[in-house]
Scaffold this motif. Sequence first.
Motif, PDB file in Angstrom:
ATOM      1  N   ASP A 115      -8.795   3.882  12.953  1.00  0.00           N
ATOM      2  CA  ASP A 115      -9.016   4.450  11.865  1.00  0.00           C
ATOM      3  C   ASP A 115      -8.039   4.313  10.733  1.00  0.00           C
ATOM      4  N   GLU A 116      -8.472   3.625   9.539  1.00  0.00           N
ATOM      5  CA  GLU A 116      -7.361   3.168   8.753  1.00  0.00           C
ATOM      6  C   GLU A 116      -6.963   4.409   7.945  1.00  0.00           C
ATOM      7  N   LYS A 117      -7.968   5.293   7.509  1.00  0.00           N
ATOM      8  CA  LYS A 117      -7.609   6.309   6.549  1.00  0.00           C
ATOM      9  C   LYS A 117      -6.812   7.452   7.497  1.00  0.00           C
ATOM     10  N   ASP A 118      -6.913   7.590   8.595  1.00  0.00           N
ATOM     11  CA  ASP A 118      -6.206   8.577   9.485  1.00  0.00           C
ATOM     12  C   ASP A 118      -4.924   7.992   9.595  1.00  0.00           C
ATOM     13  N   LEU A 119      -4.809   6.641   9.905  1.00  0.00           N
ATOM     14  CA  LEU A 119      -3.343   6.063   9.841  1.00  0.00           C
ATOM     15  C   LEU A 119      -2.587   6.390   8.633  1.00  0.00           C
ATOM     16  N   ASP A 120      -3.233   6.093   7.536  1.00  0.00           N
ATOM     17  CA  ASP A 120      -2.392   6.254   6.349  1.00  0.00           C
ATOM     18  C   ASP A 120      -1.757   7.514   6.121  1.00  0.00           C
ATOM     19  N   ILE A 121      -2.879   8.534   6.236  1.00  0.00           N
ATOM     20  CA  ILE A 121      -2.393  10.112   6.054  1.00  0.00           C
ATOM     21  C   ILE A 121      -1.413  10.501   7.218  1.00  0.00           C
ATOM     22  N   PHE A 122      -1.312   9.903   8.453  1.00  0.00           N
ATOM     23  CA  PHE A 122      -0.220  10.283   9.079  1.00  0.00           C
ATOM     24  C   PHE A 122       1.166   9.547   8.784  1.00  0.00           C
ATOM     25  N   TYR A 123       1.223   8.267   8.333  1.00  0.00           N
ATOM     26  CA  TYR A 123       2.061   7.915   7.979  1.00  0.00           C
ATOM     27  C   TYR A 123       3.047   8.505   6.887  1.00  0.00           C
ATOM     28  N   ARG A 124       1.928   8.786   5.746  1.00  0.00           N
ATOM     29  CA  ARG A 124       2.605   9.632   4.607  1.00  0.00           C
ATOM     30  C   ARG A 124       3.105  10.982   4.976  1.00  0.00           C
ATOM     31  N   GLU A 125       2.259  11.872   5.621  1.00  0.00           N
ATOM     32  CA  GLU A 125       2.606  13.120   5.812  1.00  0.00           C
ATOM     33  C   GLU A 125       3.566  13.656   7.024  1.00  0.00           C
ATOM     34  N   GLU A 126       3.722  12.639   7.960  1.00  0.00           N
ATOM     35  CA  GLU A 126       4.412  12.901   9.145  1.00  0.00           C
ATOM     36  C   GLU A 126       5.447  11.608   9.380  1.00  0.00           C
TER      37      GLU A 126
ATOM     38  N   PRO B  22       2.666  15.790  18.678  1.00  0.00           N
ATOM     39  CA  PRO B  22       1.173  15.779  19.167  1.00  0.00           C
ATOM     40  C   PRO B  22       0.402  14.830  18.074  1.00  0.00           C
ATOM     41  N   TRP B  23       0.514  14.829  16.732  1.00  0.00           N
ATOM     42  CA  TRP B  23       0.042  13.872  15.887  1.00  0.00           C
ATOM     43  C   TRP B  23       0.309  12.449  16.268  1.00  0.00           C
ATOM     44  N   THR B  24       1.749  12.090  16.517  1.00  0.00           N
ATOM     45  CA  THR B  24       2.004  10.784  16.786  1.00  0.00           C
ATOM     46  C   THR B  24       1.300  10.378  18.103  1.00  0.00           C
ATOM     47  N   LEU B  25       1.301  10.970  19.242  1.00  0.00           N
ATOM     48  CA  LEU B  25       0.514  10.682  20.188  1.00  0.00           C
ATOM     49  C   LEU B  25      -1.087  10.591  20.188  1.00  0.00           C
ATOM     50  N   LYS B  26      -1.496  11.230  19.196  1.00  0.00           N
ATOM     51  CA  LYS B  26      -2.970  11.234  19.095  1.00  0.00           C
ATOM     52  C   LYS B  26      -3.357   9.954  18.309  1.00  0.00           C
ATOM     53  N   THR B  27      -2.341   9.770  17.202  1.00  0.00           N
ATOM     54  CA  THR B  27      -2.861   8.372  16.375  1.00  0.00           C
ATOM     55  C   THR B  27      -2.474   7.235  16.861  1.00  0.00           C
TER      56      THR B  27
ATOM     57  N   LYS C 268      14.380   3.013   4.479  1.00  0.00           N
ATOM     58  CA  LYS C 268      13.085   3.317   3.863  1.00  0.00           C
ATOM     59  C   LYS C 268      12.033   2.565   4.701  1.00  0.00           C
ATOM     60  N   GLY C 269      10.799   2.823   4.410  1.00  0.00           N
ATOM     61  CA  GLY C 269       9.646   2.219   5.156  1.00  0.00           C
ATOM     62  C   GLY C 269       8.645   1.551   4.071  1.00  0.00           C
ATOM     63  N   ILE C 270       8.159   0.555   4.351  1.00  0.00           N
ATOM     64  CA  ILE C 270       7.134  -0.057   3.270  1.00  0.00           C
ATOM     65  C   ILE C 270       5.732  -0.688   4.143  1.00  0.00           C
TER      66      ILE C 270
ATOM     67  N   ILE D 221       0.749  -1.202  -0.169  1.00  0.00           N
ATOM     68  CA  ILE D 221       0.250  -0.124   0.039  1.00  0.00           C
ATOM     69  C   ILE D 221       0.737   1.378   0.066  1.00  0.00           C
ATOM     70  N   HIS D 222       2.009   1.110   0.371  1.00  0.00           N
ATOM     71  CA  HIS D 222       3.021   2.112   0.264  1.00  0.00           C
ATOM     72  C   HIS D 222       4.385   2.277   0.479  1.00  0.00           C
ATOM     73  N   ASP D 223       5.211   2.590  -0.470  1.00  0.00           N
ATOM     74  CA  ASP D 223       6.524   2.382  -0.587  1.00  0.00           C
ATOM     75  C   ASP D 223       7.200   3.742  -0.209  1.00  0.00           C
ATOM     76  N   PHE D 224       7.963   4.069   0.969  1.00  0.00           N
ATOM     77  CA  PHE D 224       8.468   5.167   1.341  1.00  0.00           C
ATOM     78  C   PHE D 224      10.082   4.997   1.006  1.00  0.00           C
ATOM     79  N   ASP D 225      10.609   5.881   0.105  1.00  0.00           N
ATOM     80  CA  ASP D 225      12.136   5.507  -0.322  1.00  0.00           C
ATOM     81  C   ASP D 225      12.767   6.804  -0.582  1.00  0.00           C
TER      82      ASP D 225
END
Length: 231
Positions: A137-148, A206-211, A161-163, A112-116
């Motif tokens: 919340d899957e959608k929130d988790l996905d945004i969190f990984y991608r943006e922060e 804050p975003w990490t602690l919340k997620t 990298k992260g996958i 679902i996501h390859d961060f390289d």
Amino acid sequence: MPSQYLFLVNSRPTTCDNKTWEKWYKEEHLPDLVNHKASTRAAFYREVFDVPDLYASNKAKNRRNYLAVYQTDFKDLLRSEEYKAIRTSSEILPGKTILENGEFDARNYELIHDFDPNSFGDTPAPYILYAELEPEDEKDLDIFYREEHFPLLAKVPGYRKGIRYRLGPETGMTVGKPTTFVALHELEKSHQMKDSKEMRAVTSTPWTLKTMSGVSFSSVRSYELVHSVGY
């Protein structure tokens, strides 16, 4: 970029020692899967115990301390004709079928996501940190990984990298009820996800602690590379 699907197998030997188990994976099993085109690339890891045993699966007696990582074009690898063509017995292991020589827990996953960020591409990681997780919340988790989360991890020295993957079809070798997601963090050295100023910056936002308050982790483990084929 990684193949679209991933086949992960945790294992431990029951009829031989670890040295023989590693020899079988290196000389027979990984080459078999790649040569028969069941797997595009394969890597084999042994666990290194530098992650606190905070999770039930980590504390299990006789835990499966080896991890085989198979990139593949098949959504359900075990059902493919290519997989069915590989040998079912071994010249290295005792005189039984392969499955009688160990304990296995196998899962199918889909990318679902390859961060390289540094363009490592498809090279075997010297170390990986492996995390199984279930979010509220899957959608929130996905945004969190991608943006922060991934961008901050990229600042940790030695982070490659992260996958991220989503669980695919259940296999006949799946043990228990796996979580929906798994994350593989590739590292240059095993200790680089431990406490440091860079990791404190990752884990204290804050975003990490919340997620993370809404995420359940069933397993977090660290592995070192033993052997790879097809890279």
